[in-house]
Write an enzyme that holds these catalytic residues in place. Sequence first.
Site: not given
Ligand SMILES: Nc1ncnc2c1ncn2[C@@H]1O[C@H](COP(=O)(O)OP(=O)(O)OP(=O)(O)O)[C@@H](O)[C@H]1O
Length: 449
Positions: A114, A118, A210, A274
Amino acid sequence: MSRPNECWKPDLLRNRESRRQFSSSTVSTNASTNSLFSLHGSSSSSIYPTISRTETEPDVEVNHIKEGLSLGLQGSLESHAVNNSYLSQGSSLTIQFGNKRQNLNHKFCVILVGLPATGKSTISRDLINFLHSSHRTAHIRCSTFNAGNVRRKLSLRRPVSPFKAPEFNKSEDDLFNPKNSHKKEKYAKIALSKLLEALENDTCDLAIFDATNSTLERRGFVLQEIRSFNKAQYDTHVARIVANRSKDSAGNGEPISQPANAIHITPIFLQVSCTDPNFIKYNIHNKTFNQDYYDKPYEFAVSDFAKRLQQYHSQFVQFSKTEFDHYCKENVRVNEGSHNPNFGLFFFHIMNAGQFSADDSNMYYFPSQYCSDTAELINTMEYFIDNYSKMYGYGYIEKANAFLKSTITNSTPVASSSSDRSDLIDESVRRSNIVTLNETINDAYLQTL
Ligand SMILES: Nc1ncnc2c1ncn2[C@@H]1O[C@H](COP(=O)(O)OP(=O)(O)OP(=O)(O)O)[C@@H](O)[C@H]1O
Ligand SMILES: O=P(O)(O)OC[C@H]1O[C@](O)(CO)[C@@H](O)[C@@H]1O
């Protein structure tokens, strides 16, 4: 340690399997349009009891959530256990496993896919929480291996002197530029090798990789590593059995087809997407508080992350059925002529925090033999995916929409997760943040995604 007879299959799966003619020799893969395990029924509008999220940001590259969970979650787990009766309702999956691990050598690797922000890390934490709150999977020890954390740890810019100001407007732009992707690969490789090490050393049973894993090359590489791992395990243990047999003149001992102690990893892809503009803005807003940006001005953080997202998007390849089929065929090809069992492959997809069902894109490949752990895990994961928005996502969906509303509410701030700071900021700051977000993540920008 002798390997238990692990090839138990619940009736429901057997029926499905025969209907779909799953077989390890003739690869038959499925982009199922129906739920594989129909026992969960269709989604209802009732709000499931909230399960507290593991509220900590992983501070190092490994976020190990131990078996048994933290005390803080105990209350919600108990209440959830009562509500978990769905797992046996109307199901042929009636065998109780208690908290015993069924097969010490059968491991799982959840490979996230992803774009940045997202919700991959958030949903992973929710998944671990859910697995631990479901009695059939509570025993599974889960760990997360985050490539971004490895990058931050290894490339941390420390001020040379305590009097030197932090480097405010310095971007990692260069690293995220697709033409420099090789520079970033090394961090992902380190995270992946730590993951394989943890599974091999039996410090966890389910490891989450991750990273964005946004290209075919990367995903192919990860699967290749897992296959090599499985093969090396199998070969080593077969060699040991053969050596023991030659010492044992009676020719007794373990059967070669099931070498004890040979660890086998089953890969499970979990794609998180997303597409909702409000969520994209809100997630980027929350990213401005993370370790890459907490010391940088808000405007800079938003535009830098927006650029990062665009750069990832330019090379992102969605997971497809063709890709899934390809991996299944590869698994069969690699195991051809050996007794090394093919343990299957699975794909799940969560879109917009589960607000819109993407379950018709889930894919399941159960080979002719698989252990009960696999059936239980896939069953529980499918439930998690199908019901994500009701169990976890709805709070986020409400907050994201409320945050971006122009109307000022004077409601009392509610407890927020460490990654979600929108409740904690002053109203005037929020307004100014929204202006910045709307200017940067505007329609023209969104068109490029
Ligand atoms: N399903 C969800 N529930 C709660 N918060 C969410 C959710 N999805 C996204 N968020 C919010 O969006 C932000 C980004 O989400 P997250 O860090 O999990 O994304 P990621 O895909 O792991 O990002 P990256 O690839 O940059 O590490 C989080 O800080 C959170 O606040
Ligand atoms: O190695 P990949 O697949 O690009 O994923 C890791 C990267 O994803 C990100 O989480 C994207 O924001 C970075 O923190 C990290 O460097």
